[in-house]
Design an enzyme around this catalytic site. Structure first.
Site, PDB file in Angstrom:
ATOM      1  N   ARG A   1      -1.246   8.362  -3.309  1.00 27.56           N
ATOM      2  CA  ARG A   1      -0.104   8.530  -4.190  1.00 27.56           C
ATOM      3  C   ARG A   1       0.341   7.234  -4.877  1.00 27.56           C
ATOM      4  O   ARG A   1       0.549   7.200  -6.092  1.00 27.56           O
ATOM      5  CB  ARG A   1       1.110   9.074  -3.404  1.00 27.56           C
ATOM      6  N   THR A   2       0.511   6.181  -4.093  1.00 34.76           N
ATOM      7  CA  THR A   2       1.135   4.986  -4.659  1.00 34.76           C
ATOM      8  C   THR A   2       0.239   4.368  -5.726  1.00 34.76           C
ATOM      9  O   THR A   2       0.680   4.070  -6.842  1.00 34.76           O
ATOM     10  CB  THR A   2       1.436   3.969  -3.542  1.00 34.76           C
TER      11      THR A   2
ATOM     12  N   LYS B   1     -14.900 -12.560   1.984  1.00 33.78           N
ATOM     13  CA  LYS B   1     -15.588 -13.860   2.139  1.00 33.78           C
ATOM     14  C   LYS B   1     -14.666 -14.887   2.780  1.00 33.78           C
ATOM     15  O   LYS B   1     -15.017 -16.056   2.906  1.00 33.78           O
ATOM     16  CB  LYS B   1     -16.035 -14.381   0.773  1.00 33.78           C
TER      17      LYS B   1
ATOM     18  N   ARG C   1      -0.558  -3.628  -2.089  1.00 29.73           N
ATOM     19  CA  ARG C   1      -0.424  -3.028  -0.749  1.00 29.73           C
ATOM     20  C   ARG C   1      -1.189  -3.923   0.215  1.00 29.73           C
ATOM     21  O   ARG C   1      -2.386  -4.161   0.044  1.00 29.73           O
ATOM     22  CB  ARG C   1      -0.973  -1.606  -0.696  1.00 29.73           C
TER      23      ARG C   1
ATOM     24  N   HIS D   1       8.338  -0.167   2.061  1.00 28.25           N
ATOM     25  CA  HIS D   1       7.690   0.503   0.927  1.00 28.25           C
ATOM     26  C   HIS D   1       8.818   0.838  -0.058  1.00 28.25           C
ATOM     27  O   HIS D   1       9.234   1.988  -0.193  1.00 28.25           O
ATOM     28  CB  HIS D   1       6.989   1.757   1.440  1.00 28.25           C
TER      29      HIS D   1
HETATM   30  N1   CP Z   1       3.518   7.834   0.355  1.00 30.08           N
HETATM   31  C1   CP Z   1       2.506   6.962   0.241  1.00 30.08           C
HETATM   32  O1   CP Z   1       2.681   5.733   0.278  1.00 30.08           O
HETATM   33  O2   CP Z   1       1.295   7.556   0.090  1.00 30.08           O
HETATM   34  P1   CP Z   1      -0.084   6.804  -0.125  1.00 30.08           P
HETATM   35  O3   CP Z   1      -0.397   6.061   1.158  1.00 30.08           O
HETATM   36  O4   CP Z   1      -1.071   7.870  -0.430  1.00 30.08           O
HETATM   37  O5   CP Z   1       0.083   5.817  -1.252  1.00 30.08           O
END
Ligand code: CP
Length: 312
Positions: free
Chosen positions: A54-55, A84, A105, A133
């Protein structure tokens, strides 16, 4: 004004949140052809050291819908020079010269904050280990607001792996700071309770919270039930505990029995992905809001990119 780096959920002012939600609402209704100039010539970098559906894809879709371009890597532990031995700091110093914003991320808490110190462009924390998040929190609160415009006087259950789930951390920080007249019910296996520093944060902000062992006993009083999965990837070195947590989580599953106890106007949310914690039979119920919630992520992320690159 332009938004800068997004590192955590507590950083937002109420004015910023209102502006983000207003622009997100506009993104929902504006004809697609009217949006294509907004990020023309801009380059958004997605750097994901952990998996995502999603993100990453909603940020990439948001960029493309606004006429921008995307570069990046979806499995940066393997496909970037991390494999590396390159440090995050070195990677960021280089990559930040290639674009206008980095969506990061990272697998360790504090990754986004470290990156922001070395980046020439704003960083968006798209999840940092068991930390936060914040863009998920924005889309979650936006979704709650669609159902309850005041976000006040609500009973909000946070269910599942509350220790390792970064979405619930950000949600509680954001709601606790700006929407104080609500009560949190933290419902989790005993090994994965909500972090002490988050409970202390709520205490400092005079926000009510209680810890409960059983979803069934309180389901009928909840306005929002925010379910989460057990974060299997955080138990790699302690599989025994993972098995114990999964066994305890059985009694937290949302199914038709829990639905029958819930208020008629309540909503069920989940950041997704789910494993077994919401039975598929629940999807047909009008209180199941988790796919609508995921869709909202697109509009919220369009708003954030506009506010970062063009201002508001
Ligand atoms: N909700 C969420 O962060 O989903 P993803 O891990 O798929 O990005």
């Amino acid at each position: 004004m332009k938004l800068g780096s997004i590192i955590n959920a507590q950083q937002f002012t109420k004015e910023e949140i209102q502006a983000i939600f207003a622009i997100a609402g506009d993104m929902m209704i504006r004809p697609a052809r009217d949006l294509l100039e907004l990020l023309k010539g801009r380059v958004v970098i997605t750097l994901f050291y952990e998996s995502s559906t999603r993100t990453r894809l909603s940020f990439e879709s948001a960029t493309l819908r606004l006429g921008g371009n995307v570069i990046g890597t979806e499995s940066a532990k393997l496909f970037s020079s991390k494999s590396k031995g390159e440090t995050l700091e070195d990677s960021i110093q280089v990559v930040s010269t290639y674009g206008d914003v980095i969506i990061l991320r990272y697998h360790k808490e504090g990754g986004a904050e470290r990156a922001a110190k070395y980046s020439r462009t704003p960083i968006i924390n798209a999840g940092d280990g068991i930390g936060q998040h914040p863009t998920q929190a924005l889309l979650d609160v936006y979704t709650i607001q669609q159902r309850y415009p005041e976000i006040s006087g609500l009973n909000i259950a946070m269910v599942g792996d509350l220790e390792n789930g970064r979405t619930v951390h950000s949600d509680v920080y954001l709601l606790g700071k700006h929407y104080p007249n609500n009560t949190f019910y933290f419902i989790s296996p005993k090994q994965t309770r909500m972090k002490p520093e988050i409970k202390e944060y709520l205490n400092r902000h005079n926000v009510r919270w209680v810890e409960v062992n059983d979803l069934k006993s309180v389901a009928g009083e909840m306005d929002v039930i925010y379910q989460t999965r057990v974060q299997k990837e955080r138990f790699e070195e302690c599989r025994e505990i993972y098995d114990q947590v999964m066994a305890q989580s059985e009694k937290l599953i949302i199914n038709n029995e829990i639905l029958s106890l819930m208020k008629k106007d309540a909503i069920i949310m989940h950041p997704l992905p789910r494993v077994n914690e919401i039975a598929y039979e629940v999807d047909r119920d009008e209180r199941a809001w988790y796919f609508k919630q995921a869709e909202n992520g697109l509009y919220i992320r369009m708003a954030l990119l506009i506010m970062m690159m063009n201002g508001y």
